[in-house]
Scaffold this motif. Structure first.
Motif, short mmCIF file in Angstrom:
data_model
loop_
_atom_site.label_atom_id
_atom_site.label_comp_id
_atom_site.label_asym_id
_atom_site.label_seq_id
_atom_site.Cartn_x
_atom_site.Cartn_y
_atom_site.Cartn_z
N ASP A 63 42.49 40.18 28.10
CA ASP A 63 42.74 38.98 27.36
C ASP A 63 41.80 38.88 26.35
O ASP A 63 40.50 38.04 26.71
CB ASP A 63 43.01 38.23 28.44
CG ASP A 63 43.36 36.69 27.75
OD1 ASP A 63 43.41 36.61 26.54
OD2 ASP A 63 43.81 35.79 28.35
N LEU B 24 46.33 43.54 22.21
CA LEU B 24 46.66 43.64 23.57
C LEU B 24 47.36 44.97 23.83
O LEU B 24 47.70 45.64 22.87
CB LEU B 24 47.65 42.60 23.88
CG LEU B 24 47.48 41.03 23.52
CD1 LEU B 24 48.76 40.33 23.85
CD2 LEU B 24 46.49 40.68 24.40
N GLU C 69 50.23 38.28 32.00
CA GLU C 69 51.28 37.51 31.45
C GLU C 69 51.31 37.78 29.79
O GLU C 69 52.28 37.60 29.12
CB GLU C 69 50.63 35.82 31.42
CG GLU C 69 50.93 35.50 32.78
CD GLU C 69 49.39 35.75 33.60
OE1 GLU C 69 49.50 35.26 34.95
OE2 GLU C 69 48.53 36.27 33.00
N LEU C 70 50.05 38.07 29.27
CA LEU C 70 50.09 38.52 27.85
C LEU C 70 50.75 39.88 27.57
O LEU C 70 51.47 40.04 26.54
CB LEU C 70 48.65 38.52 27.37
CG LEU C 70 48.13 37.16 27.01
CD1 LEU C 70 46.51 36.97 26.90
CD2 LEU C 70 48.87 36.04 26.34
N SER C 71 50.16 40.79 28.32
CA SER C 71 50.38 42.37 28.04
C SER C 71 51.90 42.54 28.71
O SER C 71 52.44 43.44 28.06
CB SER C 71 49.36 43.33 28.55
OG SER C 71 48.22 43.41 27.90
N ASN D 30 43.31 44.30 36.05
CA ASN D 30 43.43 43.52 34.77
C ASN D 30 43.76 44.33 33.47
O ASN D 30 43.56 45.14 33.26
CB ASN D 30 41.91 42.95 34.43
CG ASN D 30 41.46 41.96 35.61
OD1 ASN D 30 41.74 40.47 35.95
ND2 ASN D 30 40.75 42.57 36.55
N ARG E 31 38.89 37.26 24.38
CA ARG E 31 38.45 35.96 24.43
C ARG E 31 37.79 35.56 23.26
O ARG E 31 37.05 36.29 22.81
CB ARG E 31 37.65 35.58 25.88
CG ARG E 31 38.27 35.96 27.15
CD ARG E 31 39.78 35.51 26.95
NE ARG E 31 39.74 33.96 27.00
CZ ARG E 31 40.83 33.29 26.54
NH1 ARG E 31 41.91 33.81 26.43
NH2 ARG E 31 40.90 31.84 26.59
N GLY F 261 45.31 38.74 32.43
CA GLY F 261 46.14 39.63 31.03
C GLY F 261 47.43 40.03 31.40
O GLY F 261 47.98 40.44 30.57
N THR G 49 40.87 31.53 32.34
CA THR G 49 42.05 31.68 31.51
C THR G 49 43.24 31.15 32.35
O THR G 49 43.25 31.30 33.60
CB THR G 49 42.46 32.99 30.97
OG1 THR G 49 42.46 34.02 32.18
CG2 THR G 49 41.42 33.67 30.05
#
Length: 326
Positions: free
Chosen positions: A236, A248, A277-279, A233, A238, A275, A304
């Motif tokens: 993300d 990030l 998708e974000l990083s 992971n 929260r 996470g 998420t």
């Protein structure tokens, strides 16, 4: 010998995990060597794991209201988080497993936000495993917090094939992430899981403020535990959690971490989880799958949103990686 040559000889050629000190060097590889590092990690994964990508769906049987204070987690009842406690019934779990299997996924994980399961929760999980097995052909994993040896045996007898209990981070950094239980307690649960014959699944989160040295320590400690699967992971942050304002993980750092985990554990299933998708985004996710990762959690996570499973399946076709079959 530079670290790329060491990685090529030890991990790629011999299937031997790198030492903690060598992993620190991997995590510090300069930008102009990152592509070569990722290729070594990818070739290591192909040689020792094969080309297939394992796809897993995940669902929470009990969400929120957890008594632990894991600083990254919006399911803790100790934080002012927007997540509220909820439970699913057996029919909903079976439906989720069926939808997961239709996408081509081979694994389905049942998760509960608890410190450890009580008898009622274990009974419900047992009913769910039986109902899912009757309805669909899929491997079932479970994640219910800390276990006694007797509880681990009971889950094994119920038909759970794998148990997930993440160490989350390195032993030295753990007290900065959780204060309501210890790293050693988590390790003990993994020992019980292995003793009763379930497969061990354990990973954690990158980007919670740990140093590069602690990131290497974490990868090395996981390698010593020798899990069959490592969920990877990326934080993300929260709302309402102590880590809500953390930044990030940058893409380059994320890809170095992927390579380090693969070179620490050449033959282990390493699974992209929350996470990514974000990083990493779409491009970084593809680079990760071509840089050491050989499994993904597809669809949404526990609290998420992830990517639609169909989009992940399309991505695997685009980069010419087959989906693992049962």
């Amino acid at each position: 010998m530079n670290i790329l040559d060491v990685a090529r000889e030890k991990a790629l050629e011999n299937g031997q995990g790198l030492s903690q000190e060598e992993l620190v060097q991997v995590l510090n590889v300069p930008d102009d060597q990152l592509e070569e590092l990722a290729d070594i990690a990818h070739q290591t994964r192909l040689k020792w794991c094969g080309p297939a990508v394992s796809v897993e769906g995940i669902i929470s049987i009990k969400t929120g209201g957890c008594p632990e204070d894991c600083h990254f987690c919006s399911q803790s009842g100790l934080f002012e988080s927007p997540v509220r406690a909820a439970r699913l019934n057996i029919a909903e779990l079976v439906e989720a497993a069926q939808k997961t299997a239709k996408t081509g996924a081979t694994e389905f994980c049942i998760v509960a936000a608890v410190k450890s399961p009580d008898d009622n929760l274990l009974n419900q999980v047992g009913e769910a495993i039986a109902a899912i097995n009757d309805a669909v052909d899929i491997e079932i994993s479970v994640s219910l917090g800390t276990l006694t040896r007797e509880q681990a045996q009971r889950l094994k007898d119920m038909g759970a094939q794998r148990y997930n209990h993440n160490l989350e981070t390195s032993r030295s950094f753990f007290p900065q992430v959780v204060t309501t239980h210890t790293w050693e307690e988590r390790k003990e649960t993994l020992d019980f899981v292995r003793e009763v014959g379930m497969e061990v699944c354990s990973g954690g989160i990158i980007g919670m403020g740990e140093s590069v040295e602690q990131r290497a320590e974490f990868a090395y400690q996981l390698a010593q535990i020798d899990p069959c699967e490592v969920p990877m992971n990326f934080l993300d942050p929260r709302p309402g959690t102590p880590f809500q304002d953390y930044e990030l993980v940058p893409l380059g750092e994320a890809l170095r971490a992927v390579a380090a985990f693969r070179l620490a554990m050449p033959a282990t299933t390493i699974r992209f989880a929350g996470g990514r998708e974000l990083s990493l985004g779409d491009d970084g996710t593809e680079k990760g799958l071509l840089g050491g990762i050989n499994a993904i959690i597809a669809g949404n996570y526990l609290t998420t949103l992830g990517k639609q499973i169909e989009k992940d399946i399309d991505m695997l076709g685009r980069i010419d990686l087959p989906i693992k079959a049962l």
